[in-house]
Design a protein around this motif. Structure first.
Motif, PDB file in Angstrom:
ATOM      1  N   PHE A 169       0.870  -1.175   0.000  1.00 47.52           N
ATOM      2  CA  PHE A 169       0.000   0.000   0.000  1.00 47.52           C
ATOM      3  C   PHE A 169       0.906   1.225   0.000  1.00 47.52           C
ATOM      4  O   PHE A 169       1.556   1.529   1.000  1.00 47.52           O
ATOM      5  N   ASP A 170       0.986   1.892  -1.129  1.00 44.20           N
ATOM      6  CA  ASP A 170       1.869   3.051  -1.245  1.00 44.20           C
ATOM      7  C   ASP A 170       1.115   4.211  -1.872  1.00 44.20           C
ATOM      8  O   ASP A 170       0.936   4.265  -3.095  1.00 44.20           O
ATOM      9  N   VAL A 171       0.658   5.140  -1.034  1.00 44.88           N
ATOM     10  CA  VAL A 171       0.083   6.386  -1.515  1.00 44.88           C
ATOM     11  C   VAL A 171       1.184   7.436  -1.383  1.00 44.88           C
ATOM     12  O   VAL A 171       1.559   7.826  -0.273  1.00 44.88           O
ATOM     13  N   LEU A 172       1.715   7.861  -2.522  1.00 40.94           N
ATOM     14  CA  LEU A 172       2.882   8.749  -2.532  1.00 40.94           C
ATOM     15  C   LEU A 172       2.527  10.122  -1.948  1.00 40.94           C
ATOM     16  O   LEU A 172       1.348  10.467  -1.792  1.00 40.94           O
ATOM     17  N   PRO A 173       3.542  10.918  -1.610  1.00 44.32           N
ATOM     18  CA  PRO A 173       3.280  12.255  -1.063  1.00 44.32           C
ATOM     19  C   PRO A 173       2.297  13.052  -1.916  1.00 44.32           C
ATOM     20  O   PRO A 173       2.417  13.119  -3.143  1.00 44.32           O
ATOM     21  N   HIS A 174       1.302  13.639  -1.239  1.00 45.99           N
ATOM     22  CA  HIS A 174       0.274  14.427  -1.913  1.00 45.99           C
ATOM     23  C   HIS A 174      -0.234  15.481  -0.935  1.00 45.99           C
ATOM     24  O   HIS A 174      -0.147  15.321   0.283  1.00 45.99           O
ATOM     25  N   PRO A 175      -0.789  16.577  -1.439  1.00 40.29           N
ATOM     26  CA  PRO A 175      -1.186  17.698  -0.581  1.00 40.29           C
ATOM     27  C   PRO A 175      -2.672  17.697  -0.246  1.00 40.29           C
ATOM     28  O   PRO A 175      -3.487  17.059  -0.909  1.00 40.29           O
ATOM     29  N   HIS A 176      -3.016  18.446   0.805  1.00 42.46           N
ATOM     30  CA  HIS A 176      -4.414  18.721   1.151  1.00 42.46           C
ATOM     31  C   HIS A 176      -4.519  20.163   1.625  1.00 42.46           C
ATOM     32  O   HIS A 176      -3.566  20.724   2.186  1.00 42.46           O
ATOM     33  N   ILE A 177      -5.706  20.752   1.441  1.00 41.01           N
ATOM     34  CA  ILE A 177      -6.066  22.011   2.100  1.00 41.01           C
ATOM     35  C   ILE A 177      -7.526  21.923   2.542  1.00 41.01           C
ATOM     36  O   ILE A 177      -8.303  21.142   1.993  1.00 41.01           O
ATOM     37  N   GLY A 178      -7.885  22.703   3.558  1.00 34.05           N
ATOM     38  CA  GLY A 178      -9.276  22.938   3.904  1.00 34.05           C
ATOM     39  C   GLY A 178     -10.041  21.793   4.530  1.00 34.05           C
ATOM     40  O   GLY A 178     -11.277  21.835   4.584  1.00 34.05           O
ATOM     41  N   LEU A 179      -9.347  20.786   5.048  1.00 34.01           N
ATOM     42  CA  LEU A 179     -10.045  19.610   5.572  1.00 34.01           C
ATOM     43  C   LEU A 179      -9.228  18.940   6.663  1.00 34.01           C
ATOM     44  O   LEU A 179      -8.050  19.223   6.855  1.00 34.01           O
ATOM     45  N   SER A 180      -9.890  18.013   7.359  1.00 32.74           N
ATOM     46  CA  SER A 180      -9.209  17.076   8.258  1.00 32.74           C
ATOM     47  C   SER A 180      -9.386  15.684   7.695  1.00 32.74           C
ATOM     48  O   SER A 180     -10.468  15.340   7.198  1.00 32.74           O
ATOM     49  N   THR A 181      -8.336  14.859   7.765  1.00 36.01           N
ATOM     50  CA  THR A 181      -8.444  13.464   7.347  1.00 36.01           C
ATOM     51  C   THR A 181      -8.555  12.586   8.586  1.00 36.01           C
ATOM     52  O   THR A 181      -7.891  12.827   9.601  1.00 36.01           O
ATOM     53  N   ASP A 190     -11.668  19.564  -5.394  1.00 38.96           N
ATOM     54  CA  ASP A 190     -10.898  19.313  -6.605  1.00 38.96           C
ATOM     55  C   ASP A 190      -9.673  18.499  -6.191  1.00 38.96           C
ATOM     56  O   ASP A 190      -8.819  18.973  -5.444  1.00 38.96           O
ATOM     57  N   TRP A 191      -9.632  17.251  -6.665  1.00 40.46           N
ATOM     58  CA  TRP A 191      -8.558  16.330  -6.315  1.00 40.46           C
ATOM     59  C   TRP A 191      -8.505  16.194  -4.797  1.00 40.46           C
ATOM     60  O   TRP A 191      -9.459  15.737  -4.189  1.00 40.46           O
ATOM     61  N   ASN A 192      -7.391  16.619  -4.159  1.00 39.26           N
ATOM     62  CA  ASN A 192      -7.250  16.500  -2.705  1.00 39.26           C
ATOM     63  C   ASN A 192      -7.521  17.811  -1.968  1.00 39.26           C
ATOM     64  O   ASN A 192      -7.200  17.926  -0.788  1.00 39.26           O
ATOM     65  N   PHE A 193      -8.100  18.763  -2.678  1.00 42.76           N
ATOM     66  CA  PHE A 193      -8.306  20.092  -2.108  1.00 42.76           C
ATOM     67  C   PHE A 193      -9.793  20.337  -1.848  1.00 42.76           C
ATOM     68  O   PHE A 193     -10.640  20.042  -2.686  1.00 42.76           O
ATOM     69  N   VAL A 194     -10.079  20.935  -0.672  1.00 43.11           N
ATOM     70  CA  VAL A 194     -11.439  21.328  -0.310  1.00 43.11           C
ATOM     71  C   VAL A 194     -11.395  22.778   0.143  1.00 43.11           C
ATOM     72  O   VAL A 194     -10.496  23.178   0.892  1.00 43.11           O
ATOM     73  N   ALA A 195     -12.359  23.583  -0.319  1.00 39.38           N
ATOM     74  CA  ALA A 195     -12.354  24.997   0.063  1.00 39.38           C
ATOM     75  C   ALA A 195     -13.729  25.611  -0.171  1.00 39.38           C
ATOM     76  O   ALA A 195     -14.564  25.065  -0.901  1.00 39.38           O
ATOM     77  N   THR A 196     -13.941  26.781   0.442  1.00 38.27           N
ATOM     78  CA  THR A 196     -15.177  27.523   0.218  1.00 38.27           C
ATOM     79  C   THR A 196     -15.073  28.410  -1.012  1.00 38.27           C
ATOM     80  O   THR A 196     -16.060  29.016  -1.416  1.00 38.27           O
ATOM     81  N   SER A 197     -13.894  28.516  -1.618  1.00 42.19           N
ATOM     82  CA  SER A 197     -13.735  29.321  -2.834  1.00 42.19           C
ATOM     83  C   SER A 197     -12.858  28.588  -3.840  1.00 42.19           C
ATOM     84  O   SER A 197     -11.915  27.883  -3.470  1.00 42.19           O
ATOM     85  N   LYS A 198     -13.179  28.758  -5.112  1.00 38.45           N
ATOM     86  CA  LYS A 198     -12.380  28.149  -6.171  1.00 38.45           C
ATOM     87  C   LYS A 198     -10.992  28.783  -6.243  1.00 38.45           C
ATOM     88  O   LYS A 198     -10.042  28.151  -6.698  1.00 38.45           O
ATOM     89  N   GLU A 199     -10.891  30.038  -5.778  1.00 38.96           N
ATOM     90  CA  GLU A 199      -9.595  30.721  -5.807  1.00 38.96           C
ATOM     91  C   GLU A 199      -8.581  30.029  -4.900  1.00 38.96           C
ATOM     92  O   GLU A 199      -7.406  29.868  -5.264  1.00 38.96           O
ATOM     93  N   LEU A 200      -9.026  29.609  -3.715  1.00 44.58           N
ATOM     94  CA  LEU A 200      -8.123  28.898  -2.805  1.00 44.58           C
ATOM     95  C   LEU A 200      -7.661  27.584  -3.425  1.00 44.58           C
ATOM     96  O   LEU A 200      -6.490  27.192  -3.285  1.00 44.58           O
ATOM     97  N   GLN A 256      -5.054  28.321  -6.128  1.00 44.40           N
ATOM     98  CA  GLN A 256      -3.761  28.654  -5.523  1.00 44.40           C
ATOM     99  C   GLN A 256      -3.024  27.383  -5.102  1.00 44.40           C
ATOM    100  O   GLN A 256      -1.823  27.236  -5.348  1.00 44.40           O
ATOM    101  N   ALA A 257      -3.745  26.465  -4.451  1.00 43.28           N
ATOM    102  CA  ALA A 257      -3.125  25.209  -4.003  1.00 43.28           C
ATOM    103  C   ALA A 257      -2.685  24.368  -5.199  1.00 43.28           C
ATOM    104  O   ALA A 257      -1.616  23.754  -5.180  1.00 43.28           O
ATOM    105  N   LYS A 258      -3.509  24.337  -6.234  1.00 47.65           N
ATOM    106  CA  LYS A 258      -3.187  23.573  -7.445  1.00 47.65           C
ATOM    107  C   LYS A 258      -1.873  24.075  -8.068  1.00 47.65           C
ATOM    108  O   LYS A 258      -0.972  23.282  -8.367  1.00 47.65           O
ATOM    109  N   HIS A 259      -1.770  25.383  -8.242  1.00 49.76           N
ATOM    110  CA  HIS A 259      -0.548  25.932  -8.852  1.00 49.76           C
ATOM    111  C   HIS A 259       0.668  25.736  -7.950  1.00 49.76           C
ATOM    112  O   HIS A 259       1.785  25.492  -8.432  1.00 49.76           O
ATOM    113  N   LYS A 260       0.448  25.830  -6.653  1.00 45.96           N
ATOM    114  CA  LYS A 260       1.549  25.621  -5.703  1.00 45.96           C
ATOM    115  C   LYS A 260       2.063  24.185  -5.790  1.00 45.96           C
ATOM    116  O   LYS A 260       3.274  23.951  -5.757  1.00 45.96           O
TER     117      LYS A 260
END
Length: 294
Positions: A52-64, A252-262, A265-269
């Motif tokens: 089981f290998d889930v490689l490094p990936h980002p998150h914003i706006g949530l708790s896992t 969107d993917w691993n990102f959750v937010a109240t605005s598409k702008e956030l 920003q995370a996507k480009h980062k």
């Protein structure tokens, strides 16, 4: 009249060399209370050649919330945490403004046969703290409230219900409750619930209004305070829910937010690889998907 508003069956989804049963998000029901994403992993047997290998990936706006029934996962993140997740313990990681983590089979199990089975859950953060500093907590099994009532075994995995409180440091009013029963009996717990509520059948089944519902289904209640059903023998169910947020959430993917702008920003980062790196797991990462189908 039945209290069931919607039935969600697990849908197969690939998270990279590993198939899961996805429950949320669902086209007709994106969230249940603050719960925005629920995957049922396994049960699956992995050979000595598979890990089981889930490689490094980002998150914003949530708790896992990671909750295993079988197996073991080594969690690493950009806060410097390196923790082995074992069955019935809880990993609670709050991404806030941004965190990166990886989830892998521990080194000592990588060359042997092993099992994997559990739940992977995302809980959206309230708008006023969705950009908070990231945090991480690991809660051992012995810390989780467990009790028995009328031959039913309860476990309050997270949140508040039944005049009890889980030690998992949640940021909104919610509950995740496990109920196990060896016998067929009526369950009436509506007086302890609030907000929106979903009942997920892990094993066994329930009966409601003369209908039998079996494993790998989530039933969304019309009114959580009218939660009454018959649990069948040798069954395990989970009830997720809580107060919904007033604002829409974008995912969107691993990102959750109240605005598409956030999210942009995370996507480009992430595409620029300017998120922090995980110590000891710096070389690999999951690229942002060019065609997002989630």
């Amino acid at each position: 009249m039945s209290n069931i508003n919607l039935i969600i069956a697990e849908r197969a989804a690939n998270i990279g060399k590993f198939m899961v049963g996805r429950l949320l998000p669902f086209r007709q029901k994106r969230m249940v209370g603050p719960f925005i994403y629920i995957d049922h992993m396994g049960p699956v047997k992995l050979s000595e050649r598979d890990n089981f290998d889930v490689l490094p990936h980002p998150h914003i706006g949530l708790s896992t919330l990671t909750f295993l029934f079988e197996g073991s996962i080594m969690h690493r993140d950009t806060l410097g945490n390196e923790v082995e997740i074992k069955p019935n313990a809880i990993n609670w990681m709050t991404a806030g403004k941004g965190i990166v983590h990886s989830e892998r089979t521990p080194e000592y199990l990588r060359h042997s046969d092993k099992n994997m089975h559990g739940l992977q859950i995302w809980v959206a953060l309230p708008k006023d703290i969705e950009q908070m500093e990231p945090e991480f907590f690991h809660i051992e099994q012995k810390q989780i409230p467990i009790w028995t009532e009328e031959n039913l075994q309860f476990k309050l995995v997270a949140g508040e219900a039944f005049n009890r409180k889980s030690p998992v440091p949640v940021y909104s009013k919610l509950y995740m409750i496990e109920i196990k029963s060896l016998t067929k009996q009526v369950v009436n717990i509506g007086q302890h619930l609030y907000g929106e509520s979903g009942l997920y059948i892990l094993e066994g089944g329930i009966e409601s209004e003369g209908n039998i519902f079996e494993s790998k289904q989530m039933l969304i209640a019309k009114d959580s305070t009218l939660c009454e059903f018959t649990i069948l023998e040798n069954s395990t169910i989970y009830i997720f829910g809580g107060d919904p947020f007033p604002e829409e959430r974008f995912i969107d993917w691993n990102f959750v937010a109240t605005s598409k702008e956030l999210i942009e920003q995370a996507k480009h980062k992430w595409q620029a690889q300017t998120f922090p790196k995980i110590k000891g797991d710096e070389t690999e990462f999951i690229p942002y998907p060019s065609l997002n189908k989630k």
